[in-house]
Write a protein that holds these residues in place. Structure first.
Motif, short mmCIF file in Angstrom:
data_model
loop_
_atom_site.label_atom_id
_atom_site.label_comp_id
_atom_site.label_asym_id
_atom_site.label_seq_id
_atom_site.Cartn_x
_atom_site.Cartn_y
_atom_site.Cartn_z
N GLY A 41 0.80 -1.22 0.00
CA GLY A 41 0.00 0.00 0.00
C GLY A 41 0.83 1.26 0.00
O GLY A 41 0.44 2.28 0.58
N LEU A 42 1.98 1.21 -0.66
CA LEU A 42 2.90 2.35 -0.72
C LEU A 42 2.82 3.04 -2.07
O LEU A 42 2.57 2.40 -3.10
N HIS A 43 3.09 4.34 -2.07
CA HIS A 43 3.25 5.10 -3.30
C HIS A 43 4.74 5.17 -3.65
O HIS A 43 5.60 5.15 -2.75
N ARG A 44 5.03 5.29 -4.91
CA ARG A 44 6.44 5.28 -5.35
C ARG A 44 7.23 6.40 -4.69
O ARG A 44 8.42 6.21 -4.36
N ASP A 45 6.62 7.56 -4.47
CA ASP A 45 7.36 8.68 -3.90
C ASP A 45 7.61 8.52 -2.40
O ASP A 45 8.29 9.36 -1.79
N GLU A 46 7.05 7.48 -1.78
CA GLU A 46 7.35 7.20 -0.37
C GLU A 46 8.61 6.37 -0.20
O GLU A 46 9.09 6.20 0.92
N VAL A 47 9.14 5.85 -1.29
CA VAL A 47 10.31 4.98 -1.25
C VAL A 47 11.53 5.76 -1.72
O VAL A 47 11.61 6.17 -2.88
N ARG A 48 12.47 5.96 -0.80
CA ARG A 48 13.69 6.71 -1.14
C ARG A 48 14.63 5.87 -1.99
O ARG A 48 15.25 6.37 -2.93
N HIS A 49 14.78 4.59 -1.65
CA HIS A 49 15.66 3.69 -2.39
C HIS A 49 15.01 2.31 -2.44
O HIS A 49 14.27 1.93 -1.53
N ALA A 50 15.32 1.56 -3.49
CA ALA A 50 14.93 0.15 -3.61
C ALA A 50 16.13 -0.60 -4.18
O ALA A 50 16.53 -0.34 -5.32
N ARG A 51 16.70 -1.50 -3.38
CA ARG A 51 17.95 -2.16 -3.78
C ARG A 51 17.92 -3.64 -3.41
O ARG A 51 17.34 -4.05 -2.41
N TRP A 52 18.61 -4.45 -4.21
CA TRP A 52 18.90 -5.83 -3.84
C TRP A 52 20.02 -5.82 -2.82
O TRP A 52 21.05 -5.13 -3.01
N VAL A 53 19.86 -6.58 -1.74
CA VAL A 53 20.90 -6.72 -0.72
C VAL A 53 21.04 -8.22 -0.40
O VAL A 53 21.09 -8.62 0.76
N ASP A 54 21.12 -9.01 -1.45
CA ASP A 54 21.08 -10.47 -1.33
C ASP A 54 22.46 -11.04 -1.05
O ASP A 54 23.38 -10.94 -1.86
N ASN A 55 22.61 -11.64 0.14
CA ASN A 55 23.87 -12.30 0.51
C ASN A 55 23.69 -13.82 0.64
O ASN A 55 24.46 -14.48 1.32
#
Length: 276
Positions: free
Chosen positions: A142-156
Motif C-alpha cells: 500500500g505504498l506510493h512510489r514517492d514514499e520509497v527513497r531507495h529500492a535495492r537488492w541486498v542479497d547475501n
C-alpha cells in the motif's frame, strides 16, 4: 527412537521472549533433508538449524538452516544462535574465531563480552530492484512510489531486497498483503532520528510460517553493507527490529574498515532432547 540434544535460543535481544527464537538440533547426522524440513515446519519458527561435523578442514562445524519453505544457504540469527548453542555444549574453536561452514561458504563468528557477531558475507546480488517487481511490492504494501527513497537488492544468500522509507511511523503502520509475493524476502527500513537505534527495520517473506521476521541477521547484514558503502551510516550503529510485532530486537553493526560484523545477544531459553 533416537534422542538428540535440542536448544532453543533467543537471538538479538536481552529481554526475555522479545528477540527471534531459533531451534538448534545438535549432532544432526542421520537426519535426511526431508527430516530437517519436516522438523522446521513442525517447530513453525522462521528457521530451524542443524549442527553437523565440519565438511571443510578450515571449519569448526557445519550448519544447515531450514525455513518452513526450504533450505537456506545462509541466515544470520541461526548462525549466531547455533554458534551460541555449540559453544554452550562444549564446542571449542581451533582459532581466535569460530568458523562455520554453510552453503554460502565459511562464516566467521567472534565472541565478545555481551554478544556474538558474524562477519557479513559479501552481496551476491546488488543494484536496483526491477520496476515490475517493485510495482508489485508497492501494491502489496500500500505504498506510493514517492514514499520509497531507495529500492535495492541486498542479497547475501537469503534473497533479500530492501526498500528505504523516510517515515518510521509509516513503516511501523504497514499491514501488507503478501499473497502475491510468495517466497520473496522483502526488507523495509527507515531512519529513526533520536531513537536508541539509527534505523528501524521490518522483514517479510510471503508464504512462510512467520511472515514477519522479528529480527533478521541476513537482511541486516545486507543492509549494513549497502548503507556503509553509500555513506548512509557510520562505522558502528544499531538497528531496531520487531517493534511492530511486540519484539525488541537490536542488531549491532560494526565496520573495521575491511569487514562488517553483525552482532547481538544470544540467550538459551530451552534445553532438552528431541526424540526422533
Amino acid at each position: 527412537m533416537r534422542a538428540k540434544r535440542f536448544t532453543l535460543v533467543d537471538v538479538f535481544s536481552t529481554e526475555a521472549f522479545r528477540g527471534n527464537p531459533v531451534a538448534v538440533v545438535h549432532d544432526a547426522g542421520g537426519m535426511s533433508d526431508q527430516d530437517m524440513l519436516g522438523l522446521a515446519r513442525w517447530t513453525n519458527l522462521s528457521e530451524t538449524c542443524f549442527l553437523l561435523p565440519a565438511d571443510d578442514p578450515a571449519a569448526d562445524y557445519r550448519l544447515r538452516i531450514f525455513s518452513t519453505l526450504r533450505e537456506m544457504p545462509f541466515a544470520g540469527h541461526p548462525t549466531l544462535g547455533a554458534c551460541h548453542a555449540w559453544l554452550a555444549a562444549g564446542g571449542a574453536p581451533r582459532g581466535e574465531v569460530v568458523v562455520q561452514s554453510c552453503s554460502v561458504g565459511l562464516v566467521q563468528v567472534r565472541a565478545g563480552q555481551s554478544r556474538l557477531a558474524f562477519r557479513a558475507p559479501p552481496l551476491l546480488r546488488a543494484g536496483p530492484v526491477e520496476e515490475p517487481l517493485l510495482a508489485s511490492i508497492l501494491t502489496a504494501f500500500g505504498l506510493h512510489r514517492d514514499e520509497v527513497r531507495h529500492a535495492r537488492w541486498v542479497d547475501n544468500g537469503a534473497g533479500w531486497l530492501a526498500l528505504m522509507l523516510d517515515d518510521r511511523a509509516r513503516l511501523l503502520g504497514l499491514a501488507p498483503d503478501l499473497s502475491g509475493l510468495h517466497g520473496v524476502p522483502i526488507g523495509l527500513c527507515a531512519p529513526w532520528p533520536g531513537g536508541d537505534a539509527s534505523f528501524e527495520v521490518r522483514a517479510f517473506i510471503g508464504g512462510d510460517a512467520v511472515p514477519e521476521d522479528p529480527a533478521t541477521g541476513s537482511l541486516n547484514a545486507g543492509l549494513a553493507r549497502w548503507l556503509l558503502a553509500e555513506g548512509m551510516a557510520p562505522p558502528s550503529f544499531v538497528i531496531a527490529q520487531g517493534t511492530a510485532i511486540g519484539r525488541a530486537g537490536r542488531i549491532h553493526v560494526h565496520s573495521d574498515g575491511t569487514e562488517v560484523w553483525i552482532g547481538g545477544a544470544c540467550v538459551t531459553r530451552v534445553e532438552g532432547q528431541l526424540l526422533l
